[in-house]
Enzyme design. Structure first.
Site, PDB file in Angstrom:
ATOM      1  N   GLY A 100      -0.409   4.331   0.250  1.00  0.00           N
ATOM      2  CA  GLY A 100      -1.263   5.423   0.741  1.00  0.00           C
ATOM      3  C   GLY A 100      -0.519   6.177   1.832  1.00  0.00           C
ATOM      4  CG  PHE A 101      -2.304   9.551   3.837  1.00  0.00           C
ATOM      5  CD1 PHE A 101      -1.597  10.730   3.696  1.00  0.00           C
ATOM      6  CD2 PHE A 101      -3.579   9.479   3.299  1.00  0.00           C
ATOM      7  CE1 PHE A 101      -2.143  11.827   3.031  1.00  0.00           C
ATOM      8  CE2 PHE A 101      -4.143  10.556   2.640  1.00  0.00           C
ATOM      9  CZ  PHE A 101      -3.419  11.734   2.502  1.00  0.00           C
ATOM     10  CB  VAL A 142      -0.802  -7.973  -2.172  1.00  0.00           C
ATOM     11  CG1 VAL A 142      -0.743  -9.159  -1.208  1.00  0.00           C
ATOM     12  CG2 VAL A 142       0.554  -7.307  -2.263  1.00  0.00           C
ATOM     13  N   GLY A 167       0.830  -1.208   0.000  1.00  0.00           N
ATOM     14  CA  GLY A 167       0.000   0.000   0.000  1.00  0.00           C
ATOM     15  C   GLY A 167       0.861   1.252   0.000  1.00  0.00           C
ATOM     16  CB  ALA A 213      -4.847  11.707   6.360  1.00  0.00           C
ATOM     17  CD  GLN A 214      -1.832  14.407  10.819  1.00  0.00           C
ATOM     18  OE1 GLN A 214      -0.969  13.870  11.520  1.00  0.00           O
ATOM     19  NE2 GLN A 214      -1.535  15.229   9.847  1.00  0.00           N
ATOM     20  CG  ASP A 272      -8.434   4.350   6.353  1.00  0.00           C
ATOM     21  OD1 ASP A 272      -8.030   5.067   7.287  1.00  0.00           O
ATOM     22  OD2 ASP A 272      -9.038   4.803   5.364  1.00  0.00           O
ATOM     23  CD  GLU A 331     -14.426  17.280   2.495  1.00  0.00           C
ATOM     24  OE1 GLU A 331     -13.761  17.717   3.443  1.00  0.00           O
ATOM     25  OE2 GLU A 331     -14.055  16.305   1.807  1.00  0.00           O
TER      26      GLU A 331
HETATM   27  C1  LIG Z   1     -12.958  10.965  -0.455  1.00  0.00           C
HETATM   28  C2  LIG Z   1     -12.157  10.895   0.808  1.00  0.00           C
HETATM   29  C3  LIG Z   1     -11.936  12.051   1.556  1.00  0.00           C
HETATM   30  C4  LIG Z   1     -11.198  11.999   2.721  1.00  0.00           C
HETATM   31  N1  LIG Z   1     -10.981  13.158   3.414  1.00  0.00           N
HETATM   32  C5  LIG Z   1     -10.191  13.143   4.492  1.00  0.00           C
HETATM   33  C6  LIG Z   1      -9.864  14.349   5.175  1.00  0.00           C
HETATM   34  O1  LIG Z   1     -10.333  15.427   4.797  1.00  0.00           O
HETATM   35  N2  LIG Z   1      -9.038  14.281   6.242  1.00  0.00           N
HETATM   36  C7  LIG Z   1      -8.502  13.101   6.657  1.00  0.00           C
HETATM   37  O2  LIG Z   1      -7.721  13.087   7.612  1.00  0.00           O
HETATM   38  N3  LIG Z   1      -8.805  11.935   6.057  1.00  0.00           N
HETATM   39  C8  LIG Z   1      -9.623  11.935   4.979  1.00  0.00           C
HETATM   40  N4  LIG Z   1      -9.918  10.762   4.345  1.00  0.00           N
HETATM   41  C9  LIG Z   1      -9.427   9.496   4.910  1.00  0.00           C
HETATM   42  C10 LIG Z   1      -7.977   9.257   4.563  1.00  0.00           C
HETATM   43  O3  LIG Z   1      -7.748   9.522   3.198  1.00  0.00           O
HETATM   44  C11 LIG Z   1      -7.652   7.819   4.897  1.00  0.00           C
HETATM   45  O4  LIG Z   1      -7.849   7.652   6.275  1.00  0.00           O
HETATM   46  C12 LIG Z   1      -6.216   7.484   4.537  1.00  0.00           C
HETATM   47  O5  LIG Z   1      -6.042   7.560   3.145  1.00  0.00           O
HETATM   48  C13 LIG Z   1      -5.851   6.089   5.012  1.00  0.00           C
HETATM   49  O6  LIG Z   1      -4.539   5.822   4.624  1.00  0.00           O
HETATM   50  P1  LIG Z   1      -4.076   4.335   4.348  1.00  0.00           P
HETATM   51  O7  LIG Z   1      -2.632   4.423   4.013  1.00  0.00           O
HETATM   52  O8  LIG Z   1      -4.518   3.457   5.438  1.00  0.00           O
HETATM   53  O9  LIG Z   1      -4.920   3.878   3.060  1.00  0.00           O
HETATM   54  P2  LIG Z   1      -5.011   4.523   1.632  1.00  0.00           P
HETATM   55  O10 LIG Z   1      -4.534   5.921   1.630  1.00  0.00           O
HETATM   56  O11 LIG Z   1      -6.381   4.226   1.162  1.00  0.00           O
HETATM   57  O12 LIG Z   1      -3.971   3.683   0.776  1.00  0.00           O
HETATM   58  C14 LIG Z   1      -4.137   2.326   0.511  1.00  0.00           C
HETATM   59  C15 LIG Z   1      -3.240   1.961  -0.663  1.00  0.00           C
HETATM   60  O13 LIG Z   1      -3.236   0.551  -0.793  1.00  0.00           O
HETATM   61  C16 LIG Z   1      -3.312   0.212  -2.156  1.00  0.00           C
HETATM   62  N5  LIG Z   1      -3.889  -1.139  -2.221  1.00  0.00           N
HETATM   63  C17 LIG Z   1      -5.102  -1.536  -1.786  1.00  0.00           C
HETATM   64  N6  LIG Z   1      -5.258  -2.853  -1.959  1.00  0.00           N
HETATM   65  C18 LIG Z   1      -4.111  -3.308  -2.526  1.00  0.00           C
HETATM   66  C19 LIG Z   1      -3.661  -4.588  -2.936  1.00  0.00           C
HETATM   67  N7  LIG Z   1      -4.408  -5.683  -2.788  1.00  0.00           N
HETATM   68  N8  LIG Z   1      -2.429  -4.689  -3.487  1.00  0.00           N
HETATM   69  C20 LIG Z   1      -1.645  -3.587  -3.642  1.00  0.00           C
HETATM   70  N9  LIG Z   1      -2.026  -2.360  -3.257  1.00  0.00           N
HETATM   71  C21 LIG Z   1      -3.234  -2.217  -2.695  1.00  0.00           C
HETATM   72  C22 LIG Z   1      -4.184   1.287  -2.758  1.00  0.00           C
HETATM   73  O14 LIG Z   1      -3.957   1.401  -4.156  1.00  0.00           O
HETATM   74  C23 LIG Z   1      -3.733   2.524  -1.985  1.00  0.00           C
HETATM   75  O15 LIG Z   1      -2.681   3.193  -2.633  1.00  0.00           O
HETATM   76  C24 LIG Z   1     -10.664  10.771   3.170  1.00  0.00           C
HETATM   77  C25 LIG Z   1     -10.885   9.612   2.433  1.00  0.00           C
HETATM   78  C26 LIG Z   1     -11.619   9.672   1.260  1.00  0.00           C
HETATM   79  C27 LIG Z   1     -11.851   8.414   0.469  1.00  0.00           C
END
Ligand SMILES: Cc1cc2nc3c(=O)[nH]c(=O)nc-3n(C[C@H](O)[C@H](O)[C@H](O)COP(=O)(O)OP(=O)(O)OC[C@H]3O[C@@H](n4cnc5c(N)ncnc54)[C@H](O)[C@@H]3O)c2cc1C
Length: 471
Positions: free
Chosen positions: A26-27, A92, A24, A328-329, A313, A184
């Site tokens: 993401g954040f 994955v 992943g 995100a934080q 998440d 939003e």
């Molecule tokens: C529309 C929207 C608005 C938001 N607004 C806010 C906000 O204003 N403030 C805030 O704090 N939070 C906000 N959030 C929440 C925040 O974005 C999430 O809490 C944060 O992105 C979680 O980070 P993460 O790294 O856990 O997952 P993510 O950022 O979702 O990253 C997960 C990554 O895993 C990858 N992935 C998934 N499954 C697989 C797999 N099987 N194999 C390989 N890669 C995979 C995905 O491609 C992605 O890049 C928002 C979320 C959304 C959807």
């Protein structure tokens, strides 16, 4: 760097550099990888996409204010200066936690000594996956572009239908879910309709579009303090969004939503109501919550898996008796913490427990309005313009990449002063679910008026001729 593994949890590597797989980008994953880049480990970061998405600004791509590249960055580019890091674009599909092995969609397998699992969450339609076609959710750039297509197309089709038939189906936009994303989206659609499109059409009045926000609980932004929910509700009403609280959506189909027993025709329906954890959580074989998030201990490890860290998440982590929110934080902080615990292992130091440092939470409600719950460096609740300024500054600050920050600042300034959005492009299919059904009415039969018909507007074109004949 000290490589001796004297920590009781240290992965057994037989003297070679530990292999860390981060799933992943993401954040959580990116922050973990940036921290791991400083260690004597070999890192493989796997993401099914080649880019990291700044999800908090996705709705601005969905509503044509920003272009995708302004809120997404290639993962390979972000991590290019870390020579110990290999980026793989792959999905994955399986985890063998006893063999410490990941299976990828391409057929490749990856061995790890440590695994940081951070694949986030996905939409949940509460068992009604068939609703997804009529009501897309917002999670990725692809989703944002699909929403942009639908919203902009609704106005285009209405203009065309008005020109040909003298009426158009109702321009109703229904957003399901009154959390931050729903609020939003609803606010931004209202902005588009009232402000950005107001001079662009000749036959229709975009400002007459109806934006409806449906929320199952008694208040919008239910995770925010009550005073901020009230401020948000007022701000939504001020910009013309109708809010239906305490209402359950019972059915979603092409071009309509049923709220309780009431059927609402809708040109566009958007889903912002539920999230479920990435399915990889269950594949780990560790205990999960009802939503599929992996239950982790204070070190962010699932039960009996000290070599695995689950972050962001996908993690279910309780602090002071409450689950840490999926925003995100915490994801960023968890990612960094997991990497630091691997560093502690390498240094033979004991691991320390994770503690979420809550700096606050925010949501924006269209142009110039937002709510902010500030927890650090002081405690405050703000609504309105001040909250919107705070929101804007913080989002510019947290966006990855100097070029993106500059572009974001420029785009917002441009939009702010000119009332024009910069990415109003419709690409792909030129049909909307349910639109054909909605247009099969007789606009020119005064006994049988069609919903959305604009009173006093004479049919034009083919429809006018047809109407004259029938009279
Ligand atoms: C529309 C929207 C608005 C938001 N607004 C806010 C906000 O204003 N403030 C805030 O704090 N939070 C906000 N959030 C929440 C925040 O974005 C999430 O809490 C944060 O992105 C979680 O980070 P993460 O790294 O856990 O997952 P993510 O950022 O979702 O990253 C997960 C990554 O895993 C990858 N992935 C998934 N499954 C697989 C797999 N099987 N194999 C390989 N890669 C995979 C995905 O491609 C992605 O890049 C928002 C979320 C959304 C959807």
């Amino acid at each position: 760097m000290n490589e001796t593994n004297t920590s009781p949890w240290a992965a057994q590597t037989g003297g070679r550099r530990p292999r860390v797989a981060v799933v992943g980008g993401g954040f959580a994953g990116i922050n973990a990888a940036m921290e791991l880049g400083k260690l004597a480990v070999d890192v493989t970061l796997i993401d099914r996409r080649n880019h990291h998405t700044f999800q908090p600004l996705l709705y601005q791509v969905a509503l044509a204010v920003l272009s995708p590249a302004q809120i997404a960055q290639p993962i390979r580019g972000i991590l290019k200066n870390f020579n110990n890091t290999q980026v793989l674009m792959d999905e994955v599909t399986g985890i063998d936690s006893s063999e410490h092995e990941l299976q990828l969609a391409s057929g490749t397998t990856i061995q790890y000594d440590y695994l940081i699992l951070a694949t986030g969450a996905t939409h949940s339609y509460f068992g009604h996956e068939e609703w997804a076609k009529s009501a897309p959710g917002l999670k990725s750039i692809e989703d944002a572009l699909e929403i942009r297509r639908r919203v902009l197309l609704a106005f285009e089709l209405a203009e065309r239908h008005m020109l040909e038939h003298g009426w158009h189906p109702p321009l109703n936009f229904v957003v399901i879910g009154g959390g931050p994303t729903g609020v939003e989206l609803a606010g931004a659609i209202s902005d588009i309709a009232r402000l950005y499109l107001r001079h662009d059409f000749r036959k229709i009045q975009p400002s007459e579009a109806r934006v409806l926000l449906v929320e199952g609980s008694p208040r919008v932004l239910a995770t925010f303090p009550e005073d901020l929910s009230e401020k948000a509700l007022k701000q939504l009403k001020d910009i013309g969004v109708e809010v239906w609280n305490n209402k359950q959506v019972t059915e979603v189909g092409p071009g309509y939503v049923k709220v309780g027993d009431e059927r609402v025709e809708a040109a566009v329906i958007l889903w912002a109501a539920g999230v479920a954890a990435s399915p990889l959580g269950r594949m780990l074989g560790a205990p999960v919550s009802k939503r599929g998030t992996v239950i982790v201990d204070r070190f962010l490890n699932p039960t009996d898996m000290p070599e695995v860290f689950v972050c962001g998440d996908l993690a279910y982590f309780e602090q002071d008796g409450h689950p840490v929110p999926g925003v995100a934080q915490p994801a960023m902080q968890m990612g960094r913490h997991a990497a630091r615990m691997i560093a502690a292992d390498l240094a033979g130091k004991p691991r320390t427990g994770f503690r979420y440092f809550d700096k606050g939470d925010m949501a924006t409600i269209g142009r110039l309005a937002a709510v902010a719950k500030i927890e650090w460096p002081f405690k405050a609740h703000w609504g309105g313009f001040m909250a919107w300024i705070t929101w804007s500054v913080i989002h510019i600050y947290f966006l990855i990449g100097f070029r993106n920050r500059l572009q974001l600042f420029w785009s917002w300034t441009w939009t702010f002063f000119t009332f024009t959005d910069s990415a109003r492009l419709i690409t792909g299919d030129q049909r909307l679910p349910g639109w054909e059904d909605a247009t099969h009415g007789s606009a020119h039969d005064p006994e049988n008026p069609v919903p959305g018909q604009i009173p006093g507007v004479e049919p034009v074109g083919m429809a006018a001729a047809e109407a004259r004949q029938r009279r």
